[in-house]
Write an enzyme that holds these catalytic residues in place. Structure first.
Site, PDB file in Angstrom:
ATOM      1  CG  ASN A 248      -0.409  -0.118   2.539  1.00 17.08           C
ATOM      2  OD1 ASN A 248       0.746  -0.514   2.682  1.00 17.08           O
ATOM      3  ND2 ASN A 248      -1.175   0.227   3.553  1.00 17.08           N
TER       4      ASN A 248
ATOM      5  CG  ASP B  86      -0.057  -4.367  10.557  1.00 16.05           C
ATOM      6  OD1 ASP B  86       0.421  -3.893   9.507  1.00 16.05           O
ATOM      7  OD2 ASP B  86      -1.275  -4.338  10.823  1.00 16.05           O
TER       8      ASP B  86
HETATM    9  O1  DOR Z   1      -3.325  -0.326  11.441  1.00 17.84           O
HETATM   10  C1  DOR Z   1      -3.129  -0.527  10.249  1.00 17.84           C
HETATM   11  N1  DOR Z   1      -2.258   0.235   9.549  1.00 17.84           N
HETATM   12  N2  DOR Z   1      -3.813  -1.494   9.629  1.00 17.84           N
HETATM   13  C2  DOR Z   1      -3.779  -1.651   8.301  1.00 17.84           C
HETATM   14  O2  DOR Z   1      -4.430  -2.521   7.815  1.00 17.84           O
HETATM   15  C3  DOR Z   1      -2.989  -0.733   7.461  1.00 17.84           C
HETATM   16  C4  DOR Z   1      -1.890  -0.140   8.221  1.00 17.84           C
HETATM   17  C5  DOR Z   1      -1.274   1.035   7.504  1.00 17.84           C
HETATM   18  O3  DOR Z   1      -0.906   0.898   6.325  1.00 17.84           O
HETATM   19  O4  DOR Z   1      -1.120   2.106   8.128  1.00 17.84           O
HETATM   20 ZN    ZN Z   2      -3.911  -5.226   7.405  1.00 17.72          ZN
HETATM   21 ZN    ZN Z   3      -0.507  -4.152   7.585  1.00 21.23          ZN
END
Ligand code: DOR
Ligand code: ZN
Ligand code: ZN
Length: 421
Positions: free
Chosen positions: A91, A302
């Site tokens: 992303n 994450d």
């Molecule tokens: O907390 C999150 N941040 N969840 C996601 O799915 C995307 C991620 C982001 O790209 O900041």
């Molecule tokens: Zn995610």
């Molecule tokens: Zn993620």
């Protein structure tokens, strides 16, 4: 290089041993090795030598959002956190949905030359959920997995095609499980605390419905699927049952789902805002049990760095995400290994071996002939998390001021020291 006197975390035991590396590889492991003339020696007395940590879910933000993070700052945060290899989500802007962006990330990471950076390609063009991205070309360019992370793939037929196409290229789809329609503008866990605060809730069903769908697809197609950032007790149950039934499903969770409950939102601190949201004590306990029994294969960060201006706004407006690379190891040690939920070899499997196996990456274990990706930690050292000291551009953490145990002292990638405390 010779690493002497360390407690070495092997796949099934911890044993005192000396480790010799030559070039990119571990060439000798023995009770006692004598330094050769001119050999670099690292004294690991009373330290633990782990396989280099592998994080299969990070956001590096480059290209496009370099104000939040870039490949250089993210790689620096990774090696400081003990990671020798990280997989970055697509992303970005432009979205990593084609070979050019995949190649760009790989080349930039090589210039930065800290940890190994493995790009994850988008499942759909532009992460729009409508048409498949250039999967074959991305694989050719070096993508190691596929995901539309940050967004769900709502169309089940597109997801089915993605899983089929991915398997032709020996790739796996990593699913961000979120029913966009049922989400209905929510941004914290739906429950007592969302009611108290008036913050809009996300029910467990938002996540669980999509976990169930991915399990159904994996079962119907007999193909693998990987569930991202599991946060619900009910999700853990479904994945456990599916695995018992032979479904090729794997899963990950994150330190914040292990350490926190939604009581933290009572602070209105936007650093607690993450997607999926941290939930209740029964979810936290189920995540811990799932990690313990292997239902949850991997612990990922994450890592989702954001600018101060993305977070220093009303809760509803704030960006989702936690900057996690520099705190993950200590949180996992403190909340999982020290209390005896995981042995050290089990911790190393969740944070290194299993992600390597799921994505067919090198590394993940310490053995003669394997790549010399290693991490040395002082497990007795207590320290206090202070986001001001992060090398990541993202200072967004709900763990500021937490006292944790377990400090990364040295990170070795391809036989070269890339971080030293
Ligand atoms: O907390 C999150 N941040 N969840 C996601 O799915 C995307 C991620 C982001 O790209 O900041
Ligand atoms: Zn995610
Ligand atoms: Zn993620």
């Amino acid at each position: 290089m010779l690493i002497q006197n360390g407690n070495v975390v092997f796949l099934n035991e911890v044993k005192k041993a000396d480790i010799r590396t030559e070039g990119r590889y571990v060439t000798q492991i023995a009770d006692s090795l004598t330094p050769l003339a001119g050999e670099e020696v690292i004294d690991a007395t009373s330290r633990y030598v782990f396989p280099g940590l592998i994080d299969m879910h990070v956001h590096l933000r480059e290209p496009g959002f370099e104000g939040k993070e870039d490949i250089a700052s993210g790689s620096a945060a990774a090696v400081k956190g003990g990671f020798t290899q990280i997989c970055c989500m697509p992303n970005t802007n432009p979205v990593t949905d084609n070979a050019v962006v995949v190649s760009y990330i790989i080349n930039r990471a090589k210039e930065v030359n800290l940890c190994k950076v493995r790009p994850i390609g988008a499942i759909t063009a532009g992460e729009n959920g409508e048409a498949l991205a250039a999967i074959g070309k991305m694989k050719q360019a070096g993508a190691v997995a596929l995901s539309d992370d940050g967004k769900p793939v709502m169309n089940s037929q597109i997801m089915r095609l993605a899983m089929e196409y991915a398997s032709d290229f020996d790739l796996i789809c990593l699913s961000h499980c979120e029913d966009k329609n049922l989400l209905n503008g929510g941004f914290v866990n739906e429950g007592r605390n969302s009611t108290i605060t008036g913050l809009k809730g996300i029910s467990r069903a938002v996540e669980d419905i999509m976990i169930a769908r991915e399990i159904c697809l994996a079962q119907a197609l007999d193909l693998p699927v990987h569930i991202c950032h599991v946060s619900t007790y009910s999700g853990v149950q479904m994945i456990r049952d599916a695995k018992k039934n032979g479904v090729k499903v794997t899963a990950e969770s994150c330190p914040h789902y292990v350490a926190l409950t939604d009581d933290i939102i009572l602070s209105f601190d936007t650093n607690t805002k993450v997607n999926p949201p941290v939930r209740e004590e029964k979810d936290r306990q189920a995540i811990i049990a799932g990690i313990a029994d292997g239902t949850i294969d991997c612990i990922v960060t994450d890592h989702a760095p954001h600018k101060a201006t993305d977070k220093n706004v009303e809760y509803a407006q704030a960006a989702f995400g936690i900057s996690g690379l520099e705190t993950s190891f200590a949180l996992c040690y403190t909340y999982l290994a020290e209390p005896g939920v995981l042995t050290l070899p089990e911790l190393a499997r969740r944070m290194s071996y299993n992600p390597a196996k799921i994505l067919h990456l090198e590394g993940g274990e310490i053995a003669e002939g394997k790549v010399a990706d290693l991490m040395i930690a002082d497990l007795s050292k207590e320290w206090t998390i202070d986001s001001a000291s992060f090398v990541s551009k993202g200072k967004n953490t709900p763990f500021n001021g937490y006292t944790v145990r377990g400090a990364v002292e040295c990170t070795i990638v391809d036989g070269k020291v890339k971080y030293s405390a």
